[in-house]
Design an enzyme around this catalytic site. Structure first.
Site, PDB file in Angstrom:
ATOM      1  CB  SER A 158      17.992  24.067  33.173  1.00 36.21           C
ATOM      2  OG  SER A 158      17.282  24.550  34.282  1.00 36.21           O
TER       3      SER A 158
HETATM    4  N1  SAH Z   1      15.191  28.442  35.386  1.00 35.81           N
HETATM    5  C1  SAH Z   1      16.535  28.703  35.863  1.00 35.81           C
HETATM    6  C2  SAH Z   1      17.154  27.542  36.587  1.00 35.81           C
HETATM    7  C3  SAH Z   1      16.489  27.336  37.875  1.00 35.81           C
HETATM    8  S1  SAH Z   1      17.381  26.470  39.130  1.00 35.81           S
HETATM    9  C4  SAH Z   1      17.445  29.178  34.744  1.00 35.81           C
HETATM   10  O1  SAH Z   1      17.004  29.293  33.596  1.00 35.81           O
HETATM   11  O2  SAH Z   1      18.601  29.474  35.040  1.00 35.81           O
HETATM   12  C5  SAH Z   1      16.040  26.408  40.277  1.00 35.81           C
HETATM   13  C6  SAH Z   1      15.741  27.720  40.946  1.00 35.81           C
HETATM   14  O3  SAH Z   1      14.567  27.518  41.719  1.00 35.81           O
HETATM   15  C7  SAH Z   1      16.821  28.171  41.905  1.00 35.81           C
HETATM   16  O4  SAH Z   1      17.276  29.443  41.545  1.00 35.81           O
HETATM   17  C8  SAH Z   1      16.121  28.199  43.259  1.00 35.81           C
HETATM   18  O5  SAH Z   1      16.518  29.280  44.090  1.00 35.81           O
HETATM   19  C9  SAH Z   1      14.668  28.336  42.852  1.00 35.81           C
HETATM   20  N2  SAH Z   1      13.701  27.902  43.847  1.00 35.81           N
HETATM   21  C10 SAH Z   1      13.695  26.782  44.604  1.00 35.81           C
HETATM   22  N3  SAH Z   1      12.609  26.752  45.404  1.00 35.81           N
HETATM   23  C11 SAH Z   1      11.900  27.873  45.129  1.00 35.81           C
HETATM   24  C12 SAH Z   1      10.677  28.432  45.631  1.00 35.81           C
HETATM   25  N4  SAH Z   1       9.937  27.832  46.575  1.00 35.81           N
HETATM   26  N5  SAH Z   1      10.257  29.599  45.127  1.00 35.81           N
HETATM   27  C13 SAH Z   1      10.975  30.256  44.175  1.00 35.81           C
HETATM   28  N6  SAH Z   1      12.125  29.784  43.667  1.00 35.81           N
HETATM   29  C14 SAH Z   1      12.592  28.610  44.131  1.00 35.81           C
END
Ligand code: SAH
Length: 219
Positions: A67
């Site tokens: 992000s």
């Molecule tokens: N917080 C992260 C950015 C997240 S991007 C950072 O600091 O880099 C969003 C993430 O959510 C992705 O890695 C994706 O794989 C995950 N995601 C999406 N749906 C999900 C679910 N149902 N359970 C767990 N993770 C999920």
């Protein structure tokens, strides 16, 4: 590289990074302090590594994104974790947000549906000694029932509505921050506060996140 880039020392880069956070509304000194300590460069690899200190989201493996730093700051500020709190983060991604949280609370549980992302993030947590972070491969739309309830829940992927199982795993007095809206559109970041009698919702700002997807990923 231009001569200007060559003059840009790590200290100057960090100063510019911190200035951008402040100018975009990250004002909580504890959050700023944590973001000053955590090197975002550790969490961005490959061709985008040299852009780690820009206030921009960047690609990470499995088609996901780390992000935008100011959004990480604003979400952390809205979550307002206390030093004794147990926090669940849904969407480990690169691990950067979990690392920012680790210095602000007692314990962070972070889950992602992609094995590769969890493994890579865990390796960084171990190397850097973030011993209060537990990363797990799980479908975070169901929360983490074994560790529930949580003082704080931070969802870093967009859901159409705040997932019911996550609301159920929030303590009374607890706060959840989650981007809500259609996955391919602009979403609204909301803060949900659980009271004795129900849930209060605040709209914070427009954001854009990858979607929360049910089930585990292939990699
Ligand atoms: N917080 C992260 C950015 C997240 S991007 C950072 O600091 O880099 C969003 C993430 O959510 C992705 O890695 C994706 O794989 C995950 N995601 C999406 N749906 C999900 C679910 N149902 N359970 C767990 N993770 C999920």
């Amino acid at each position: 590289m231009t001569p200007e880039d060559e003059q840009d020392s790590p200290a100057e880069r960090k100063m510019r990074f911190m200035y951008q956070l402040r100018s975009r509304g990250v004002t909580d000194p504890r959050v700023l302090n944590s973001m000053e300590l955590i090197d975002r460069g550790l969490f961005v690899r490959g061709q985008f590594a040299d852009r780690a200190y820009e206030d921009t989201p960047l690609p990470i493996p499995c088609g996901q994104t780390i992000s935008q730093p100011s959004v990480v700051g604003l979400m952390t500020q809205a979550l307002n974790p206390g030093p004794r709190d147990t926090v669940l983060e849904v969407g480990t991604g690169s691990g950067y947000q979990a690392a920012v949280l680790s210095g602000l609370c007692r314990r962070v549980y972070t889950v992602d549906r992609h094995r590769r992302l969890v493994q890579e993030a865990e390796a960084i947590f171990a190397e850097m000694g973030f011993s209060n972070i537990t990363a797990q491969i799980a479908d975070g739309s169901r929360g983490l029932p074994d560790q529930a309830p949580f003082d704080r829940i931070l969802v870093t992927a967009a859901a159409e509505d705040p997932p019911g199982s996550l609301l159920a795993q929030l303590k009374i007095g607890g706060i959840m921050v989650v981007p809500v809206g259609q996955s391919d559109a602009v979403q609204t970041l909301i803060r949900v506060t659980r009271s004795e009698t129900g849930f209060d919702y605040d709209e914070l700002r427009q954001v854009r996140f990858v979607p929360l997807v049910e089930g585990l990923g292939q990699t």
